[in-house]
Scaffold this active site. Sequence first.
Site, PDB file in Angstrom:
ATOM      1  N   HIS A 188      40.408  52.150  53.807  1.00 24.01           N
ATOM      2  CA  HIS A 188      41.809  51.987  53.427  1.00 24.01           C
ATOM      3  C   HIS A 188      42.359  53.314  52.905  1.00 24.01           C
ATOM      4  O   HIS A 188      41.727  54.368  53.049  1.00 24.01           O
ATOM      5  CB  HIS A 188      41.973  50.860  52.397  1.00 24.01           C
ATOM      6  CG  HIS A 188      41.141  51.020  51.156  1.00 24.01           C
ATOM      7  ND1 HIS A 188      41.271  52.079  50.293  1.00 24.01           N
ATOM      8  CD2 HIS A 188      40.152  50.244  50.632  1.00 24.01           C
ATOM      9  CE1 HIS A 188      40.419  51.949  49.282  1.00 24.01           C
ATOM     10  NE2 HIS A 188      39.721  50.851  49.474  1.00 24.01           N
ATOM     11  N   CYS A 244      26.100  42.136  37.514  1.00 24.54           N
ATOM     12  CA  CYS A 244      27.276  41.888  38.349  1.00 24.54           C
ATOM     13  C   CYS A 244      26.909  42.241  39.783  1.00 24.54           C
ATOM     14  O   CYS A 244      26.577  43.396  40.082  1.00 24.54           O
ATOM     15  CB  CYS A 244      28.464  42.727  37.882  1.00 24.54           C
ATOM     16  SG  CYS A 244      29.894  42.611  38.998  1.00 24.54           S
ATOM     17  N   CYS A 278      32.839  41.054  33.762  1.00 28.14           N
ATOM     18  CA  CYS A 278      32.723  42.403  34.314  1.00 28.14           C
ATOM     19  C   CYS A 278      34.088  43.076  34.216  1.00 28.14           C
ATOM     20  O   CYS A 278      35.094  42.505  34.656  1.00 28.14           O
ATOM     21  CB  CYS A 278      32.262  42.346  35.770  1.00 28.14           C
ATOM     22  SG  CYS A 278      32.494  43.900  36.671  1.00 28.14           S
ATOM     23  N   LYS A 331      41.427  44.314  48.310  1.00 30.86           N
ATOM     24  CA  LYS A 331      41.442  43.420  49.473  1.00 30.86           C
ATOM     25  C   LYS A 331      41.791  42.003  49.052  1.00 30.86           C
ATOM     26  O   LYS A 331      42.518  41.297  49.764  1.00 30.86           O
ATOM     27  CB  LYS A 331      40.069  43.466  50.154  1.00 30.86           C
ATOM     28  CG  LYS A 331      39.993  42.673  51.451  1.00 30.86           C
ATOM     29  CD  LYS A 331      38.655  42.879  52.147  1.00 30.86           C
ATOM     30  CE  LYS A 331      37.502  42.335  51.315  1.00 30.86           C
ATOM     31  NZ  LYS A 331      36.210  42.372  52.038  1.00 30.86           N
ATOM     32  N   HIS A 341      35.494  43.538  38.075  1.00 26.06           N
ATOM     33  CA  HIS A 341      35.696  42.390  38.956  1.00 26.06           C
ATOM     34  C   HIS A 341      36.226  41.145  38.246  1.00 26.06           C
ATOM     35  O   HIS A 341      36.589  40.162  38.896  1.00 26.06           O
ATOM     36  CB  HIS A 341      34.375  42.035  39.669  1.00 26.06           C
ATOM     37  CG  HIS A 341      33.924  43.085  40.625  1.00 26.06           C
ATOM     38  ND1 HIS A 341      33.121  44.140  40.243  1.00 26.06           N
ATOM     39  CD2 HIS A 341      34.178  43.263  41.938  1.00 26.06           C
ATOM     40  CE1 HIS A 341      32.884  44.911  41.296  1.00 26.06           C
ATOM     41  NE2 HIS A 341      33.516  44.404  42.324  1.00 26.06           N
ATOM     42  N   CYS A 399      29.308  44.935  41.343  1.00 29.09           N
ATOM     43  CA  CYS A 399      29.015  46.329  40.971  1.00 29.09           C
ATOM     44  C   CYS A 399      27.578  46.721  41.303  1.00 29.09           C
ATOM     45  O   CYS A 399      27.245  47.906  41.317  1.00 29.09           O
ATOM     46  CB  CYS A 399      29.227  46.544  39.472  1.00 29.09           C
ATOM     47  SG  CYS A 399      30.918  46.275  38.913  1.00 29.09           S
ATOM     48  N   LYS A 434      46.136  48.598  41.352  1.00 33.45           N
ATOM     49  CA  LYS A 434      45.102  49.217  42.168  1.00 33.45           C
ATOM     50  C   LYS A 434      44.928  48.416  43.461  1.00 33.45           C
ATOM     51  O   LYS A 434      44.964  47.191  43.458  1.00 33.45           O
ATOM     52  CB  LYS A 434      43.777  49.253  41.397  1.00 33.45           C
ATOM     53  CG  LYS A 434      42.636  49.930  42.170  1.00 33.45           C
ATOM     54  CD  LYS A 434      41.332  49.823  41.418  1.00 33.45           C
ATOM     55  CE  LYS A 434      40.175  50.356  42.245  1.00 33.45           C
ATOM     56  NZ  LYS A 434      38.862  50.156  41.598  1.00 33.45           N
ATOM     57  N   HIS A 474      40.111  55.662  50.763  1.00 33.53           N
ATOM     58  CA  HIS A 474      39.141  56.436  51.535  1.00 33.53           C
ATOM     59  C   HIS A 474      39.834  57.593  52.255  1.00 33.53           C
ATOM     60  O   HIS A 474      39.313  58.711  52.308  1.00 33.53           O
ATOM     61  CB  HIS A 474      38.456  55.550  52.582  1.00 33.53           C
ATOM     62  CG  HIS A 474      37.770  54.343  52.012  1.00 33.53           C
ATOM     63  ND1 HIS A 474      38.206  53.064  52.269  1.00 33.53           N
ATOM     64  CD2 HIS A 474      36.687  54.221  51.200  1.00 33.53           C
ATOM     65  CE1 HIS A 474      37.422  52.197  51.650  1.00 33.53           C
ATOM     66  NE2 HIS A 474      36.491  52.869  50.989  1.00 33.53           N
TER      67      HIS A 474
END
Length: 645
Positions: A18, A126, A143, A299, A146, A129, A296, A21
Amino acid sequence: MQRFYITTPIYYVNAKPHLGHAYTTTVADSLNRFHRLMGEETYFLTGTDEHGDKIVQAAESNGQTPQEYVDVISKLFKDLWPNMNISNNDFIRTTEPRHKEVVRQILQKVYDAGDIYFGEYGGHYCFGCERFYTEKELVNGLCPDHQTKPEYIAEKNYFFKMSKYRDWLLEHINQNPDFIRPERYRNEVVSLLESGELEDLCISRPKSRLTWGIELPFDADYVTYVWFDALINYVAALGWPDGEKFKKFWPVANHMVAKDILKPHAIFWPTMLKAAGIEPYQHLNVHGYWLVEDTKMSKSIGNVVEPLAMKDAYGLDAFRYFLLREMSFGQDSSFSEKALVGRLNADLANDLGNLFNRTLSMTHKYFGGQIPRPDVEDVVDAEIKKIGQDAMQSFQDFFSELKFSRALEGLWELVRGLNKYIDETAPWALFKAGNTGRLSTVIYVLLENMRKIAVHLWPVMPEASEKMLEQLGIAFAPEKVNLPKELDVWGLIESDITVAETSNLFPRVDLPAEEAPAEPAKKAKKTPKKDKAEETVCEIEFEDFQKLDLRVGTVREVEKHPDADRLLLVKVDTGDKDLRQVVAGLADYFEPADLVGKQVVVVANLKPRKLRKQLSQGMVLAVKTDKGMELLTPTGQVPPGSKVS
């Protein structure tokens, strides 16, 4: 010869690539190209990280084996980079034999040195992670990344004595202030180390729980934990320990990462290197997040920006330019198509595109398309050359310091300066007066500075840069360019070469039209029938039309009306001594930056009047369309003040 080694993170293949990256890789690519032009030998590595719990879970959900799954997703990354004009020398996968072998060698070396031990550990794990969290690290029992409750797991594993190297790492960072940059992330790491909370690192997973990984060389019942696997790619790709590339490039290693993987790269990796007897990397370069609507990208949220969609819609080089110009490296930045279009229209279409188009057109109009031989220079020529020298120095200094936005802003001082230089020197007036010698110098100064701009832009916009140079009659060869020499060298563009007639590399673009919500049907009102006299357009005499003073002007400054949201204060050069202010109802259709540099048609003899306390000295002519508003403008660049007849 100086050298430069740049790496991206090896991207985790649990999801498609995405914008995040694309940004990291584009920045690394631009740095790689920049250091090439600085006369250095460079090496650029990217790749994919393919082991761990999440890969197994993703493969199972897709009905594939882990290897089948990683083959598919890794290919998405590998195929994307050529489409983004990424110039990497190597692409490494953690499932490759060359990587696995180096991981085993380093593990064995650290184990033999007594820095890996077997122990039992219980913690909050987690799976997102793929790491254990302490009670203190959890946020309300969840977490922090997440927002899920970790699973408590107690098991025997192998541990790396990371805490043993805490004092060494702290001392190394303090002695090398630019080891981690920008400074805000260096301070974050120092604070963590000084807190005294650094624990040893669990580096294995029992095969009873996970088999998809690199088997430990000293215990066949365990596989390597993700970080003691993934991070080693940076030296595996260079052929550690005896490879020629390792000897040449590891001393100048620069890692490019996002801030979410700061701790593994700033703490795990240097201590692992120290334990293995390998010198630490030169720099860790850390950038912020791209936010979409202040959130942020995720997905699960559904706000992921697809880089190829942006490239296809607006052009690759415009997209690359936006990424480096819009984000201040190290800080978070918001992404929107509106900001992208605004930056493209203002910087590329209005400033750079306008400069190239005007100058190439004048070269053909006045010299048949051939670059003229310059005559004696004037004071204004020396001034613009000094602006150019300062702009290029600024670009080179800031780019080497990863201040990409400031580097490009510095270079744009020259772009805008050259547009102003055209207006000040008025080549059309020199041509009319028959002052060929002076005109030759002006056109040559413009073309040589345009060459310098195009060369400096190659790291950011390689394809557009090469096309700009091609329009100037120059074939680009990176190995023949040396940016530091550009500060002092003048006159590399050769006279008598034929340039292109026009340049349309950066056309203005509009945002995709948003579908308006359907309005409820309204009952038609009966309107009285008009007679033919009412339907006839009012005719005027030719003498009345002659009273209109219609002039072409160039917009120099635009700001929003302080007391009216729909009005703009547009300051136009219409050939008079001072700029003419026009209060125009264009704010619903144009951002102020969209108009600067644009030529418009102005009713210059309209009686001045005040609109919301602001004096308006004329009217800008425009046409209302289904898509918004279009300005009346000449098909080619004309001198400000030219009369419409």
